[in-house]
Design a protein around this motif. Sequence first.
Motif: not given
Length: 588
Positions: A32-34, A69-72, A136-142, A212-224
């Motif tokens: 899911t990323g951070p 994980g600490p970074n995930a 907050p400046e790390a912009r990690v979703p809560r 789980q489906g919402r968390l595991c969706r792909k990063d749509l911004c990473a797609q063209a």
Amino acid sequence: MRGLLYSLLPLLLLLLQPWETQLQFAGPRCSTGPLDLVFVIDSSRSVRPFEFETMRQFLVGLLRSLDVGPNATRVGVIQYSSQVQSVFPLRAFSRREDMERAIRALVPLAQGTMTGLAIQYAMNVAFSVAEGARPPEARVPRVAVIVTDGRPQDRVAEVAAQARARGIEIYAVGVQRADVGSLRAMASPPLNEHVFLVESFDLIQEFGRQFQGRLCRKDLCAQAGHGCQHQCVSALGTFHCACNPGYQLATDNKSCMAVDHCSFGNHSCQHDCVSAFGGPQCRCREGYDLLPDGRSCQARDLCNGVDHGCEFQCVSEGFSYRCVCPEGRQLQADGKSCSRCREGHVDLVLLVDGSKSVRPQNFELVKRFVNQIVDFLDVSPEGTRVGLVQFSSRVRTEFPLGRYGTAAEVKQAVRAVEYMERGTMTGLALRHMVEHSFSEAQGARPRALNVPRVGLVFTDGRSQDNISVWAARAKEEGIVMYAVGVGKAVEEELREIASEPAELHVSYSPDFSTMTPLLENLKGSICPEEGIGAGTELRSPCECESLVEFQGRTLGALESLSQKHILWVPGRGPEGRRRDPREPRRLP
């Protein structure tokens, strides 16, 4: 019978499987990323033991689908009833096994249902940096997942709104008897993606699959193809476009257009308004400078920004400047220097205050002012003679009237004068001037030549001795006195020192740096346009040419009188002609 047992065997095996196996969500573990994820679990008395067990196994199964994980993904769990209890904070565990062990050891509180209190705890404590949330400046979703089975016994709408305003995304999961209105009041928009209602705890795994489906969706911004002009911002299962500072999103929610802050009409700029990233900025037209208020404009004083080279004064005029000279002096062909004063002859003595209150930097300004006076004088033995006296607690002649014959020599001597400091004995200085400075021994010209004697006193404070006697004596001696006061100079003393009328002989400046305009006030007598000493050739009355001229003027006067009166002149007749010896004499 045996056939019946064989047909029920798969079902029995399924029932004998561990809860976490039954509730294990399908599919590989997703990245899911951070993410900072806190579960807020209702453990009130309305939740039956087997239902709570189902919820416990739901959490374990969901954990196994996350990239922990600490970074995930960092996971924290709190449970609540009439009070709130932290099962483990976000910083507690970095391994999934440790989280599962803590969840299995969880004991329900079995009291009331204070959901609002639990949300407040999550907002202020569970999602704090001290508890392991990333800043907050790390912009990690809560993300907070609230699971409840009843109606809250406290208010939830206001505290949930505060949590959402702090950037916490809230999922509200209701089971069986949960109040739908309360769920909608807690959840983040859009509600159709953040509110879940299941009929029983046995069906809660359905929410787990959707979540789980919402968390595991792909990063749509990473797609063209996201179409964002500036920035694409990923969210859980979605994205939105954002603009760089100074721009706003257009109506198509993809394009960005510059924000024209000046069009709002509230910029208050005197000249021009320029729209910038941080808001409207005022700008002045050419030849003007922006004032500290950021809105007003002032005509630029070019004289302060260039090496103008004007001898007397520089005057700014729009985009340029020009040099001017004092009244009575002409601007020379170079456009900078002024003609010299050649209308009269003066013996000028300057009394300069060198007391401690003047201070060294201001004493240098006084010396510069003195040299500005010298600049418009025709300094020479036959023209203007200049002497300088400095006073403090004592008096010192820096150079007498007869020492220097050129303006360059006088100015060099002024620059070399050293600051005395100490007290302010102005009366003593006046006495020295009267008794010594205007003596012929010091270089003053004889009184018979009618050369004006002028004394200029510079002071910045009250005299420490009496000035009355010697101020009056100076004027009795025919010395034209000028008083120049600066800063804390006393007006009564200045008027007592100066000749009458005081309005023409007293000058004042509040600061040493602003004395230059006083030159115009002093110019009238130091450089007279006409009057005593103006345009007069100075010659000794004892010279032969002067005696012959005197005799000629006297005889001429007598001749004119003889036309009206009978004069007796030895050896001449009544009309002034030589008498014939044979003519009879007429007695007067």
